[in-house]
Design an enzyme around this catalytic site. Sequence first.
Site, PDB file in Angstrom:
ATOM      1  N   TYR A 176       0.966  -1.181   0.068  1.00  0.00           N
ATOM      2  CA  TYR A 176      -0.278   0.059  -0.138  1.00  0.00           C
ATOM      3  C   TYR A 176       0.991   1.142   0.032  1.00  0.00           C
ATOM      4  O   TYR A 176       0.595   2.076  -0.776  1.00  0.00           O
ATOM      5  CB  TYR A 176      -0.799  -0.101   1.037  1.00  0.00           C
ATOM      6  CG  TYR A 176      -2.016   1.039   1.360  1.00  0.00           C
ATOM      7  CD1 TYR A 176      -3.066   0.891   0.307  1.00  0.00           C
ATOM      8  CD2 TYR A 176      -1.600   2.078   2.026  1.00  0.00           C
ATOM      9  CE1 TYR A 176      -4.079   1.989   0.445  1.00  0.00           C
ATOM     10  CE2 TYR A 176      -2.869   3.153   2.049  1.00  0.00           C
ATOM     11  CZ  TYR A 176      -3.734   2.986   1.299  1.00  0.00           C
ATOM     12  OH  TYR A 176      -4.984   4.252   1.131  1.00  0.00           O
ATOM     13  N   LYS A 180       0.877   4.165  -2.873  1.00  0.00           N
ATOM     14  CA  LYS A 180       0.472   5.617  -2.722  1.00  0.00           C
ATOM     15  C   LYS A 180       1.870   6.698  -3.005  1.00  0.00           C
ATOM     16  O   LYS A 180       1.592   7.718  -3.308  1.00  0.00           O
ATOM     17  CB  LYS A 180       0.152   5.895  -1.096  1.00  0.00           C
ATOM     18  CG  LYS A 180      -1.174   5.207  -1.081  1.00  0.00           C
ATOM     19  CD  LYS A 180      -2.253   5.851  -2.105  1.00  0.00           C
ATOM     20  CE  LYS A 180      -3.920   5.156  -1.859  1.00  0.00           C
ATOM     21  NZ  LYS A 180      -4.539   5.831  -2.636  1.00  0.00           N
TER      22      LYS A 180
END
Length: 271
Positions: A176, A180
């Site tokens: 994750y 991002k």
Amino acid sequence: MFRSLYKLPQRVTGQMAVDVLSRNMCGQKPQSFEEYFNGKKFIVTGSCAGMGEKITSRLLDLGAFVYTVVEKDKGVNLPNTKQVVCDLSNWEDTYKKMLELGPVHGLVNNAGVAVIESFFDVTEEGWNKTLNVNARALVRTSQAVAKNMIDAGIKGSIVNISSTISTRAIPEHTTYCASKGAVNQITRCMAIELGKYGIRTNNVNPTVVLTRMGKIAWSDPKKSEPIMQRIPLGKFAETDDIANAVIYMLSDYSTMVNGTALVVDGGFLAG
């Protein structure tokens, strides 16, 4: 000219300066949110829940028309909306469907997935799924939307939802965090290349957001307290906090804001 001004009485030159500044300020005064958004068209991906649902609701309240991009047909079309069913991980289908919507004034790339994996537990499936939706789909969606904006001469705004952990890593979030971090750099590249067309691209980077799923995911104090202790305001974000930031970035109150991130974290990154 300057010599002529110098010979004028100070009171007169002072008034002239005030008049010029007043005219300039009045010419640049933004519209109210209601005036700006009323009748304009926007696309919001991942619009069926959480932050996307709140952002869509706020845009509708301001009189906008919203294309709500969802993965599965929800069987519901609110007034001033059109549901677009699209698998954003499909490169060609995403571009085709976004292009078919025609020109819009703004795009919110909100759709995202969170596969929670520690470094040694990262899987090919988790990596591909996360990067495909969080980063690759954002690029493909934006390519189609930006092309339509350029062809129509619209100086629009694109807002990408990133995260504070794009710059400050936390355990168990390798995939994750990577996705991002990619969003941050994609936003900067888009800002550089699309700026000449008057299209602005920015991030909104939230801390933990208390969506329905967020409340479940961060309900364990052992997991949430280390984050909470680093937030000076002592609380996590609500969906309204993120919607406020997105509305600002879409509006003409941010016409000189391009290629940056609006961090909504209560001070998490300050310390």
